[in-house]
Motif scaffolding. Sequence first.
Motif, PDB file in Angstrom:
ATOM      1  N   THR A  10      34.405  34.115  46.244  1.00  0.00           N
ATOM      2  CA  THR A  10      35.261  35.285  46.080  1.00  0.00           C
ATOM      3  C   THR A  10      34.539  36.559  46.530  1.00  0.00           C
ATOM      4  N   PRO A  11      35.258  37.452  47.212  1.00  0.00           N
ATOM      5  CA  PRO A  11      34.644  38.712  47.658  1.00  0.00           C
ATOM      6  C   PRO A  11      34.331  39.623  46.469  1.00  0.00           C
ATOM      7  N   TYR A  12      33.329  40.451  46.632  1.00  0.00           N
ATOM      8  CA  TYR A  12      33.020  41.489  45.648  1.00  0.00           C
ATOM      9  C   TYR A  12      32.478  42.705  46.382  1.00  0.00           C
ATOM     10  N   GLU A  13      32.635  43.866  45.769  1.00  0.00           N
ATOM     11  CA  GLU A  13      32.097  45.106  46.322  1.00  0.00           C
ATOM     12  C   GLU A  13      30.973  45.592  45.433  1.00  0.00           C
ATOM     13  N   ALA A  14      29.836  45.849  46.031  1.00  0.00           N
ATOM     14  CA  ALA A  14      28.687  46.346  45.284  1.00  0.00           C
ATOM     15  C   ALA A  14      28.653  47.873  45.402  1.00  0.00           C
ATOM     16  N   PRO A  15      28.335  48.563  44.315  1.00  0.00           N
ATOM     17  CA  PRO A  15      28.276  50.018  44.377  1.00  0.00           C
ATOM     18  C   PRO A  15      27.173  50.507  45.308  1.00  0.00           C
ATOM     19  N   ASN A  16      27.423  51.632  45.962  1.00  0.00           N
ATOM     20  CA  ASN A  16      26.456  52.296  46.843  1.00  0.00           C
ATOM     21  C   ASN A  16      26.005  51.410  48.009  1.00  0.00           C
ATOM     22  N   HIS A  17      26.901  50.548  48.503  1.00  0.00           N
ATOM     23  CA  HIS A  17      26.683  49.721  49.696  1.00  0.00           C
ATOM     24  C   HIS A  17      27.681  50.152  50.761  1.00  0.00           C
ATOM     25  N   TRP A  18      27.322  50.006  52.006  1.00  0.00           N
ATOM     26  CA  TRP A  18      28.235  50.316  53.106  1.00  0.00           C
ATOM     27  C   TRP A  18      28.027  49.305  54.227  1.00  0.00           C
ATOM     28  N   GLY A  19      29.092  49.047  54.987  1.00  0.00           N
ATOM     29  CA  GLY A  19      28.995  48.128  56.121  1.00  0.00           C
ATOM     30  C   GLY A  19      28.592  46.724  55.725  1.00  0.00           C
ATOM     31  N   VAL A  20      29.099  46.256  54.581  1.00  0.00           N
ATOM     32  CA  VAL A  20      28.708  44.936  54.083  1.00  0.00           C
ATOM     33  C   VAL A  20      29.927  44.227  53.504  1.00  0.00           C
ATOM     34  N   HIS A  21      29.950  42.928  53.678  1.00  0.00           N
ATOM     35  CA  HIS A  21      30.966  42.084  53.049  1.00  0.00           C
ATOM     36  C   HIS A  21      30.235  41.128  52.128  1.00  0.00           C
ATOM     37  N   GLY A  22      30.516  41.213  50.818  1.00  0.00           N
ATOM     38  CA  GLY A  22      29.843  40.375  49.840  1.00  0.00           C
ATOM     39  C   GLY A  22      30.741  39.269  49.333  1.00  0.00           C
ATOM     40  N   LEU A  23      30.164  38.080  49.177  1.00  0.00           N
ATOM     41  CA  LEU A  23      30.864  36.938  48.593  1.00  0.00           C
ATOM     42  C   LEU A  23      30.050  36.417  47.420  1.00  0.00           C
ATOM     43  N   ARG A  24      30.708  36.116  46.317  1.00  0.00           N
ATOM     44  CA  ARG A  24      30.031  35.527  45.154  1.00  0.00           C
ATOM     45  C   ARG A  24      30.059  34.011  45.334  1.00  0.00           C
ATOM     46  N   LEU A  25      28.879  33.410  45.557  1.00  0.00           N
ATOM     47  CA  LEU A  25      28.791  31.962  45.754  1.00  0.00           C
ATOM     48  C   LEU A  25      28.822  31.220  44.422  1.00  0.00           C
ATOM     49  N   GLN A  26      28.098  31.750  43.439  1.00  0.00           N
ATOM     50  CA  GLN A  26      28.023  31.136  42.116  1.00  0.00           C
ATOM     51  C   GLN A  26      27.897  32.248  41.086  1.00  0.00           C
ATOM     52  N   GLY A  27      28.531  32.052  39.953  1.00  0.00           N
ATOM     53  CA  GLY A  27      28.371  32.982  38.846  1.00  0.00           C
ATOM     54  C   GLY A  27      29.676  33.569  38.366  1.00  0.00           C
ATOM     55  N   PHE A  28      29.685  33.949  37.100  1.00  0.00           N
ATOM     56  CA  PHE A  28      30.832  34.573  36.449  1.00  0.00           C
ATOM     57  C   PHE A  28      32.036  33.647  36.363  1.00  0.00           C
ATOM     58  N   GLU A  29      31.809  32.319  36.347  1.00  0.00           N
ATOM     59  CA  GLU A  29      32.924  31.386  36.203  1.00  0.00           C
ATOM     60  C   GLU A  29      32.547  30.297  35.204  1.00  0.00           C
ATOM     61  N   GLU A  30      33.558  29.654  34.650  1.00  0.00           N
ATOM     62  CA  GLU A  30      33.333  28.588  33.683  1.00  0.00           C
ATOM     63  C   GLU A  30      32.525  27.463  34.326  1.00  0.00           C
ATOM     64  N   ASN A  31      31.550  26.960  33.596  1.00  0.00           N
ATOM     65  CA  ASN A  31      30.652  25.882  34.033  1.00  0.00           C
ATOM     66  C   ASN A  31      29.697  26.289  35.145  1.00  0.00           C
ATOM     67  N   GLY A  32      29.663  27.582  35.468  1.00  0.00           N
ATOM     68  CA  GLY A  32      28.729  28.085  36.480  1.00  0.00           C
ATOM     69  C   GLY A  32      27.373  28.368  35.858  1.00  0.00           C
ATOM     70  N   PRO A  33      26.465  28.969  36.612  1.00  0.00           N
ATOM     71  CA  PRO A  33      25.128  29.252  36.088  1.00  0.00           C
ATOM     72  C   PRO A  33      25.190  30.186  34.882  1.00  0.00           C
ATOM     73  N   ARG A  34      24.299  29.951  33.936  1.00  0.00           N
ATOM     74  CA  ARG A  34      24.292  30.733  32.701  1.00  0.00           C
ATOM     75  C   ARG A  34      23.357  31.933  32.759  1.00  0.00           C
ATOM     76  N   ASN A  35      22.356  31.900  33.647  1.00  0.00           N
ATOM     77  CA  ASN A  35      21.322  32.941  33.653  1.00  0.00           C
ATOM     78  C   ASN A  35      21.410  33.923  34.806  1.00  0.00           C
ATOM     79  N   GLN A  36      22.001  33.516  35.917  1.00  0.00           N
ATOM     80  CA  GLN A  36      22.021  34.377  37.097  1.00  0.00           C
ATOM     81  C   GLN A  36      23.245  34.064  37.943  1.00  0.00           C
ATOM     82  N   TRP A  37      23.513  34.951  38.903  1.00  0.00           N
ATOM     83  CA  TRP A  37      24.579  34.699  39.865  1.00  0.00           C
ATOM     84  C   TRP A  37      24.001  34.844  41.257  1.00  0.00           C
ATOM     85  N   VAL A  38      24.697  34.274  42.244  1.00  0.00           N
ATOM     86  CA  VAL A  38      24.217  34.260  43.627  1.00  0.00           C
ATOM     87  C   VAL A  38      25.288  34.854  44.530  1.00  0.00           C
ATOM     88  N   GLY A  39      24.886  35.868  45.280  1.00  0.00           N
ATOM     89  CA  GLY A  39      25.785  36.494  46.242  1.00  0.00           C
ATOM     90  C   GLY A  39      25.327  36.234  47.659  1.00  0.00           C
TER      91      GLY A  39
END
Length: 114
Positions: A10-39
């Motif tokens: 899923t896409p996400y926008e990071a604050p104070n970034h420009w000219g970038v397209h971010g995708l959340r590969l893992q994290g913030f979902e049920e059964n996903g990683p508990r300690n960190q997320w990967v963009g």
Amino acid sequence: MLLKRFEDATPYEAPNHWGVHGLRLQGFEENGPRNQWVGFSQFLPGGGAGPDSTPIEKVYVVIEGEMTVEWDGRTETLGPMDSLTIPPGQTRRIENRSNHVCKMLVVMPYPPEN
């Protein structure tokens, strides 16, 4: 365990970034990683972030292209498979100064719960 396909990231926008397209590969979902997320960030030529800092540690891994990082009066350019750990509170600025897209993984712990 959570298997997540790239096309389901899923896409996400990071604050104070420009000219970038971010995708959340893992994290913030049920059964996903508990300690960190990967963009996965794709920085266009001239794209970047900062200067700013966060209260949590993060790791950058350049997959393709190059990214210039500035901190504490230093400037370094990361190339493919170079990585950088940024400690909490460290002010940094990053910019893709090349004419090619920079593809980069970002690994961060979850923000502290308030």
